[in-house]
Design a protein around this motif. Structure first.
Motif, PDB file in Angstrom:
ATOM      1  N   LEU A 146       0.824  -1.202   0.000  1.00 27.32           N
ATOM      2  CA  LEU A 146       0.000   0.000   0.000  1.00 27.32           C
ATOM      3  C   LEU A 146       0.865   1.261   0.000  1.00 27.32           C
ATOM      4  O   LEU A 146       1.882   1.334   0.696  1.00 27.32           O
ATOM      5  N   ALA A 147       0.442   2.260  -0.749  1.00 25.92           N
ATOM      6  CA  ALA A 147       1.158   3.528  -0.788  1.00 25.92           C
ATOM      7  C   ALA A 147       0.808   4.360   0.442  1.00 25.92           C
ATOM      8  O   ALA A 147      -0.162   4.071   1.149  1.00 25.92           O
ATOM      9  N   GLN A 148       1.591   5.394   0.681  1.00 27.63           N
ATOM     10  CA  GLN A 148       1.331   6.277   1.809  1.00 27.63           C
ATOM     11  C   GLN A 148      -0.049   6.921   1.661  1.00 27.63           C
ATOM     12  O   GLN A 148      -0.459   7.302   0.568  1.00 27.63           O
ATOM     13  N   GLN A 149      -0.775   7.030   2.774  1.00 31.66           N
ATOM     14  CA  GLN A 149      -2.123   7.599   2.864  1.00 31.66           C
ATOM     15  C   GLN A 149      -3.198   6.686   2.292  1.00 31.66           C
ATOM     16  O   GLN A 149      -4.371   7.065   2.251  1.00 31.66           O
ATOM     17  N   HIS A 150      -2.842   5.493   1.859  1.00 29.50           N
ATOM     18  CA  HIS A 150      -3.837   4.547   1.362  1.00 29.50           C
ATOM     19  C   HIS A 150      -4.099   3.476   2.426  1.00 29.50           C
ATOM     20  O   HIS A 150      -3.210   3.137   3.213  1.00 29.50           O
ATOM     21  N   ALA A 151      -5.325   2.963   2.433  1.00 33.34           N
ATOM     22  CA  ALA A 151      -5.695   1.982   3.440  1.00 33.34           C
ATOM     23  C   ALA A 151      -6.803   1.084   2.913  1.00 33.34           C
ATOM     24  O   ALA A 151      -7.478   1.403   1.930  1.00 33.34           O
ATOM     25  N   LEU A 152      -6.974  -0.056   3.577  1.00 30.76           N
ATOM     26  CA  LEU A 152      -8.066  -0.975   3.302  1.00 30.76           C
ATOM     27  C   LEU A 152      -9.041  -0.923   4.474  1.00 30.76           C
ATOM     28  O   LEU A 152      -8.630  -0.985   5.641  1.00 30.76           O
ATOM     29  N   VAL A 153     -10.325  -0.801   4.161  1.00 31.69           N
ATOM     30  CA  VAL A 153     -11.358  -0.716   5.201  1.00 31.69           C
ATOM     31  C   VAL A 153     -12.271  -1.925   5.073  1.00 31.69           C
ATOM     32  O   VAL A 153     -12.793  -2.207   3.988  1.00 31.69           O
ATOM     33  N   THR A 154     -12.456  -2.624   6.177  1.00 29.47           N
ATOM     34  CA  THR A 154     -13.329  -3.792   6.167  1.00 29.47           C
ATOM     35  C   THR A 154     -14.042  -3.885   7.506  1.00 29.47           C
ATOM     36  O   THR A 154     -13.542  -3.420   8.527  1.00 29.47           O
ATOM     37  N   GLY A 155     -15.230  -4.458   7.500  1.00 28.59           N
ATOM     38  CA  GLY A 155     -15.967  -4.606   8.750  1.00 28.59           C
ATOM     39  C   GLY A 155     -17.394  -4.120   8.634  1.00 28.59           C
ATOM     40  O   GLY A 155     -17.930  -3.949   7.541  1.00 28.59           O
ATOM     41  N   VAL A 156     -18.002  -3.851   9.789  1.00 26.07           N
ATOM     42  CA  VAL A 156     -19.428  -3.537   9.827  1.00 26.07           C
ATOM     43  C   VAL A 156     -19.751  -2.177   9.219  1.00 26.07           C
ATOM     44  O   VAL A 156     -20.902  -1.918   8.859  1.00 26.07           O
ATOM     45  N   SER A 157     -18.777  -1.291   9.076  1.00 25.86           N
ATOM     46  CA  SER A 157     -19.067   0.047   8.559  1.00 25.86           C
ATOM     47  C   SER A 157     -19.149   0.074   7.042  1.00 25.86           C
ATOM     48  O   SER A 157     -19.580   1.076   6.468  1.00 25.86           O
ATOM     49  N   THR A 158     -18.716  -0.984   6.380  1.00 28.34           N
ATOM     50  CA  THR A 158     -18.769  -1.033   4.915  1.00 28.34           C
ATOM     51  C   THR A 158     -19.473  -2.308   4.480  1.00 28.34           C
ATOM     52  O   THR A 158     -19.288  -3.369   5.089  1.00 28.34           O
ATOM     53  N   GLY A 159     -20.251  -2.214   3.428  1.00 28.55           N
ATOM     54  CA  GLY A 159     -20.927  -3.400   2.920  1.00 28.55           C
ATOM     55  C   GLY A 159     -19.945  -4.430   2.385  1.00 28.55           C
ATOM     56  O   GLY A 159     -20.114  -5.636   2.569  1.00 28.55           O
ATOM     57  N   VAL A 160     -18.909  -3.940   1.717  1.00 29.79           N
ATOM     58  CA  VAL A 160     -17.848  -4.804   1.185  1.00 29.79           C
ATOM     59  C   VAL A 160     -16.513  -4.143   1.501  1.00 29.79           C
ATOM     60  O   VAL A 160     -16.451  -2.938   1.730  1.00 29.79           O
ATOM     61  N   PRO A 161     -15.410  -4.894   1.531  1.00 30.05           N
ATOM     62  CA  PRO A 161     -14.104  -4.283   1.770  1.00 30.05           C
ATOM     63  C   PRO A 161     -13.784  -3.244   0.683  1.00 30.05           C
ATOM     64  O   PRO A 161     -14.079  -3.463  -0.496  1.00 30.05           O
ATOM     65  N   VAL A 162     -13.207  -2.119   1.082  1.00 29.64           N
ATOM     66  CA  VAL A 162     -12.909  -1.059   0.129  1.00 29.64           C
ATOM     67  C   VAL A 162     -11.498  -0.541   0.352  1.00 29.64           C
ATOM     68  O   VAL A 162     -10.964  -0.583   1.463  1.00 29.64           O
ATOM     69  N   ALA A 163     -10.896  -0.056  -0.742  1.00 25.22           N
ATOM     70  CA  ALA A 163      -9.605   0.622  -0.679  1.00 25.22           C
ATOM     71  C   ALA A 163      -9.862   2.126  -0.695  1.00 25.22           C
ATOM     72  O   ALA A 163     -10.659   2.617  -1.501  1.00 25.22           O
ATOM     73  N   VAL A 164      -9.217   2.864   0.198  1.00 21.76           N
ATOM     74  CA  VAL A 164      -9.458   4.303   0.318  1.00 21.76           C
ATOM     75  C   VAL A 164      -8.133   5.051   0.353  1.00 21.76           C
ATOM     76  O   VAL A 164      -7.072   4.475   0.618  1.00 21.76           O
ATOM     77  N   ARG A 165      -8.238   6.358   0.083  1.00 14.12           N
ATOM     78  CA  ARG A 165      -7.101   7.248   0.277  1.00 14.12           C
ATOM     79  C   ARG A 165      -7.485   8.246   1.356  1.00 14.12           C
ATOM     80  O   ARG A 165      -8.501   8.905   1.255  1.00 14.12           O
ATOM     81  N   ILE A 166      -6.643   8.369   2.367  1.00 11.31           N
ATOM     82  CA  ILE A 166      -6.917   9.277   3.474  1.00 11.31           C
ATOM     83  C   ILE A 166      -6.654  10.714   3.024  1.00 11.31           C
ATOM     84  O   ILE A 166      -5.642  11.005   2.388  1.00 11.31           O
ATOM     85  N   ARG A 167      -7.581  11.608   3.346  1.00 13.20           N
ATOM     86  CA  ARG A 167      -7.443  13.007   2.940  1.00 13.20           C
ATOM     87  C   ARG A 167      -6.232  13.669   3.601  1.00 13.20           C
ATOM     88  O   ARG A 167      -5.796  13.269   4.681  1.00 13.20           O
ATOM     89  N   ASP A 168      -5.698  14.696   2.946  1.00 14.55           N
ATOM     90  CA  ASP A 168      -4.575  15.448   3.502  1.00 14.55           C
ATOM     91  C   ASP A 168      -5.004  16.173   4.778  1.00 14.55           C
ATOM     92  O   ASP A 168      -6.141  16.647   4.887  1.00 14.55           O
TER      93      ASP A 168
END
Length: 247
Positions: free
Chosen positions: A185-207
Protein backbone atom coordinates in the motif's frame (compact mmCIF):
# COMPACT_ATOMS: atom_id res chain seq x y z
CA UNK A 1 -1.70 14.10 39.78
CA UNK A 2 -0.15 13.75 43.23
CA UNK A 3 -0.35 17.41 44.25
CA UNK A 4 -4.02 18.37 43.77
CA UNK A 5 -5.53 20.67 46.37
CA UNK A 6 -8.55 19.38 48.28
CA UNK A 7 -11.89 20.57 46.96
CA UNK A 8 -15.58 19.69 47.02
CA UNK A 9 -16.91 16.82 44.89
CA UNK A 10 -13.60 15.71 43.27
CA UNK A 11 -15.18 12.82 41.34
CA UNK A 12 -18.03 14.95 40.02
CA UNK A 13 -15.78 17.81 38.90
CA UNK A 14 -13.39 15.34 37.27
CA UNK A 15 -16.13 13.64 35.26
CA UNK A 16 -17.59 16.99 34.26
CA UNK A 17 -14.20 18.16 32.99
CA UNK A 18 -13.58 14.93 31.08
CA UNK A 19 -17.00 14.93 29.41
CA UNK A 20 -17.10 18.60 28.46
CA UNK A 21 -19.45 19.89 31.16
CA UNK A 22 -18.56 22.88 33.33
CA UNK A 23 -16.72 21.57 36.44
CA UNK A 24 -17.33 24.85 38.24
CA UNK A 25 -21.12 24.53 37.78
CA UNK A 26 -21.03 28.14 36.56
CA UNK A 27 -20.05 29.21 40.06
CA UNK A 28 -17.52 32.05 40.20
CA UNK A 29 -16.54 31.05 43.74
CA UNK A 30 -15.89 27.39 42.86
CA UNK A 31 -13.00 25.86 44.81
CA UNK A 32 -12.04 23.55 41.94
CA UNK A 33 -8.23 23.99 41.66
CA UNK A 34 -8.23 24.42 37.87
CA UNK A 35 -11.20 26.80 37.67
CA UNK A 36 -9.19 29.78 36.41
CA UNK A 37 -7.45 27.71 33.72
CA UNK A 38 -10.76 26.18 32.66
CA UNK A 39 -12.42 29.56 32.18
CA UNK A 40 -9.46 30.86 30.20
CA UNK A 41 -9.31 27.83 27.91
CA UNK A 42 -13.05 27.59 27.27
CA UNK A 43 -14.05 31.24 26.83
CA UNK A 44 -14.08 30.80 23.04
CA UNK A 45 -15.58 27.30 22.96
CA UNK A 46 -18.71 26.63 20.96
CA UNK A 47 -21.60 24.48 22.14
CA UNK A 48 -22.02 20.85 21.11
CA UNK A 49 -20.05 17.62 21.59
CA UNK A 50 -16.58 17.97 23.08
CA UNK A 51 -13.19 16.27 22.75
CA UNK A 52 -10.94 15.84 25.78
CA UNK A 53 -7.27 14.99 25.19
CA UNK A 54 -5.12 13.24 27.79
CA UNK A 55 -1.45 13.83 26.99
CA UNK A 56 0.30 10.85 28.63
CA UNK A 57 3.46 11.03 26.51
CA UNK A 58 5.69 12.12 29.41
CA UNK A 59 4.42 9.58 31.95
CA UNK A 60 6.96 6.88 32.77
CA UNK A 61 6.09 3.48 31.29
CA UNK A 62 6.06 1.77 34.71
CA UNK A 63 3.41 4.26 35.90
CA UNK A 64 1.45 4.49 32.66
CA UNK A 65 -0.30 1.15 33.22
CA UNK A 66 -1.86 2.34 36.48
CA UNK A 67 -2.88 5.73 35.09
CA UNK A 68 -4.62 4.34 32.01
CA UNK A 69 -6.27 1.55 34.01
CA UNK A 70 -7.73 4.11 36.41
CA UNK A 71 -8.96 6.38 33.60
CA UNK A 72 -10.59 3.48 31.78
CA UNK A 73 -12.18 2.08 34.93
CA UNK A 74 -13.68 5.41 36.03
CA UNK A 75 -15.25 6.03 32.62
CA UNK A 76 -16.53 2.46 32.33
CA UNK A 77 -18.04 2.56 35.83
CA UNK A 78 -19.72 5.86 34.96
CA UNK A 79 -21.23 4.30 31.83
CA UNK A 80 -22.44 1.23 33.74
CA UNK A 81 -24.06 3.33 36.47
CA UNK A 82 -25.76 5.73 34.04
CA UNK A 83 -29.54 5.54 33.94
CA UNK A 84 -31.00 5.54 31.35
CA UNK A 85 -28.29 3.42 29.85
CA UNK A 86 -26.11 4.90 27.05
CA UNK A 87 -27.85 8.29 27.17
CA UNK A 88 -24.45 10.03 26.88
CA UNK A 89 -22.21 7.70 24.82
CA UNK A 90 -18.42 7.95 24.95
CA UNK A 91 -15.73 7.06 22.42
CA UNK A 92 -12.25 6.43 23.83
CA UNK A 93 -9.50 6.93 21.23
CA UNK A 94 -6.18 5.31 22.13
CA UNK A 95 -3.22 6.53 20.08
CA UNK A 96 -0.23 4.13 20.23
CA UNK A 97 -2.71 1.66 21.69
CA UNK A 98 -0.11 -1.11 22.13
CA UNK A 99 1.29 0.93 25.04
CA UNK A 100 -2.03 0.79 26.88
CA UNK A 101 -3.41 -2.62 25.86
CA UNK A 102 -0.39 -4.90 25.45
CA UNK A 103 -0.87 -8.56 24.59
CA UNK A 104 -0.85 -11.06 27.43
CA UNK A 105 2.41 -13.00 27.28
CA UNK A 106 2.66 -15.06 30.48
CA UNK A 107 1.54 -18.68 30.59
CA UNK A 108 -1.35 -17.97 32.96
CA UNK A 109 -2.89 -15.44 30.60
CA UNK A 110 -2.20 -12.60 33.01
CA UNK A 111 -1.57 -9.09 31.82
CA UNK A 112 -1.42 -5.52 32.94
CA UNK A 113 -4.21 -3.81 34.85
CA UNK A 114 -4.70 -1.55 31.85
CA UNK A 115 -5.14 -4.52 29.50
CA UNK A 116 -7.77 -6.08 31.78
CA UNK A 117 -9.77 -2.84 31.98
CA UNK A 118 -9.81 -2.15 28.24
CA UNK A 119 -10.55 -5.79 27.40
CA UNK A 120 -13.67 -5.51 29.52
CA UNK A 121 -14.63 -2.25 27.78
CA UNK A 122 -14.11 -3.90 24.39
CA UNK A 123 -16.30 -6.88 25.33
CA UNK A 124 -19.05 -5.17 27.34
CA UNK A 125 -18.81 -1.44 26.71
CA UNK A 126 -21.00 -0.97 23.65
CA UNK A 127 -24.25 -1.84 25.41
CA UNK A 128 -23.44 0.82 28.00
CA UNK A 129 -22.54 3.43 25.40
CA UNK A 130 -18.74 3.33 25.65
CA UNK A 131 -16.62 2.26 22.66
CA UNK A 132 -12.96 2.09 21.67
CA UNK A 133 -11.03 3.37 18.68
CA UNK A 134 -7.49 1.97 18.59
CA UNK A 135 -4.56 3.28 16.54
CA UNK A 136 -1.31 1.30 16.49
CA UNK A 137 1.60 0.63 14.15
CA UNK A 138 2.13 -2.78 15.77
CA UNK A 139 -1.24 -4.57 16.00
CA UNK A 140 0.54 -7.83 16.88
CA UNK A 141 1.53 -6.27 20.21
CA UNK A 142 -2.11 -5.52 21.05
CA UNK A 143 -4.32 -7.76 23.17
CA UNK A 144 -5.91 -10.32 20.84
CA UNK A 145 -9.13 -10.11 22.86
CA UNK A 146 -9.48 -6.40 22.05
CA UNK A 147 -8.53 -6.79 18.38
CA UNK A 148 -11.10 -9.57 17.98
CA UNK A 149 -13.82 -7.18 19.19
CA UNK A 150 -13.06 -4.56 16.54
CA UNK A 151 -16.10 -4.08 14.33
CA UNK A 152 -14.23 -2.09 11.66
CA UNK A 153 -10.58 -2.33 10.65
CA UNK A 154 -8.74 0.43 8.76
CA UNK A 155 -5.39 -1.06 7.76
CA UNK A 156 -2.51 0.94 6.33
CA UNK A 157 0.71 -0.59 4.99
CA UNK A 158 1.96 -3.44 7.14
CA UNK A 159 5.09 -5.38 6.26
CA UNK A 160 5.55 -7.57 9.33
CA UNK A 161 4.01 -11.01 8.97
CA UNK A 162 2.82 -11.23 12.58
CA UNK A 163 0.91 -7.93 12.21
CA UNK A 164 -0.74 -9.16 9.01
CA UNK A 165 -1.62 -12.51 10.58
CA UNK A 166 -3.37 -10.89 13.54
CA UNK A 167 -5.50 -8.73 11.25
CA UNK A 168 -6.44 -11.76 9.15
CA UNK A 169 -7.71 -13.58 12.24
CA UNK A 170 -9.73 -10.51 13.25
CA UNK A 171 -11.23 -10.00 9.78
CA UNK A 172 -14.14 -11.78 8.13
CA UNK A 173 -13.11 -14.75 6.00
CA UNK A 174 -14.38 -13.12 2.79
CA UNK A 175 -12.06 -10.12 3.31
CA UNK A 176 -8.83 -11.91 4.15
CA UNK A 177 -7.55 -12.16 0.58
CA UNK A 178 -7.72 -8.37 0.30
CA UNK A 179 -5.26 -8.05 3.18
CA UNK A 180 -2.55 -9.56 0.95
CA UNK A 181 -2.23 -6.06 -0.50
CA UNK A 182 -1.09 -4.57 2.82
CA UNK A 183 2.70 -4.76 2.22
CA UNK A 184 2.40 -2.78 -1.02
CA UNK A 185 0.00 0.00 0.00
CA UNK A 186 1.16 3.53 -0.79
CA UNK A 187 1.33 6.28 1.81
CA UNK A 188 -2.12 7.60 2.86
CA UNK A 189 -3.84 4.55 1.36
CA UNK A 190 -5.69 1.98 3.44
CA UNK A 191 -8.07 -0.97 3.30
CA UNK A 192 -11.36 -0.72 5.20
CA UNK A 193 -13.33 -3.79 6.17
CA UNK A 194 -15.97 -4.61 8.75
CA UNK A 195 -19.43 -3.54 9.83
CA UNK A 196 -19.07 0.05 8.56
CA UNK A 197 -18.77 -1.03 4.91
CA UNK A 198 -20.93 -3.40 2.92
CA UNK A 199 -17.85 -4.80 1.18
CA UNK A 200 -14.10 -4.28 1.77
CA UNK A 201 -12.91 -1.06 0.13
CA UNK A 202 -9.61 0.62 -0.68
CA UNK A 203 -9.46 4.30 0.32
CA UNK A 204 -7.10 7.25 0.28
CA UNK A 205 -6.92 9.28 3.47
CA UNK A 206 -7.44 13.01 2.94
CA UNK A 207 -4.57 15.45 3.50
CA UNK A 208 -4.35 17.00 6.96
CA UNK A 209 -4.62 20.78 7.02
CA UNK A 210 -2.19 21.19 9.92
CA UNK A 211 -0.05 18.08 9.57
CA UNK A 212 1.96 16.91 12.60
CA UNK A 213 5.74 17.22 12.53
CA UNK A 214 6.42 13.52 12.08
CA UNK A 215 9.29 13.55 9.57
CA UNK A 216 12.55 11.89 10.62
CA UNK A 217 15.30 14.32 11.68
CA UNK A 218 18.35 14.82 9.47
CA UNK A 219 21.01 13.39 11.79
CA UNK A 220 24.02 14.22 9.63
CA UNK A 221 22.93 17.82 9.12
CA UNK A 222 22.40 18.23 12.87
CA UNK A 223 25.76 16.71 13.78
CA UNK A 224 27.62 18.94 11.34
CA UNK A 225 25.84 22.18 12.26
CA UNK A 226 28.35 24.03 14.47
CA UNK A 227 25.77 26.61 15.58
CA UNK A 228 23.39 23.91 16.72
CA UNK A 229 26.18 22.05 18.53
CA UNK A 230 27.19 25.24 20.36
CA UNK A 231 23.57 25.69 21.50
CA UNK A 232 23.40 22.18 23.04
CA UNK A 233 24.25 23.19 26.67
CA UNK A 234 21.47 25.80 26.73
CA UNK A 235 19.06 23.28 25.21
CA UNK A 236 19.88 20.78 27.96
CA UNK A 237 19.30 23.43 30.64
CA UNK A 238 15.89 24.34 29.20
CA UNK A 239 14.78 20.72 29.09
CA UNK A 240 15.93 20.06 32.67
CA UNK A 241 14.14 23.14 34.02
CA UNK A 242 10.91 22.05 32.34
CA UNK A 243 11.46 18.42 33.40
CA UNK A 244 11.84 19.30 37.08
CA UNK A 245 8.92 21.73 37.00
CA UNK A 246 10.85 24.85 37.92
CA UNK A 247 9.58 28.24 36.80
Amino acid sequence: MTRVEKHDDPLGTYLRAVMGADPTKDNDSSDWPAAANYREQTKNHDSGPSVTIFDLSLIASDVLENVTALLGRILFDFAVRSDPRARHPLLLVLEEAHRFIPARHDSNGGGSRSTAVFERIAKEGRKFGISLLLASQRPSELSETVVAQCGTVIAHRLTHESDQALLRHATALSSRALLDQLPGLAQQHALVTGVSTGVPVAVRIRDVVDAPKSNDPDFIASWTDEERIAELPQHIDRVVVDWQGHA
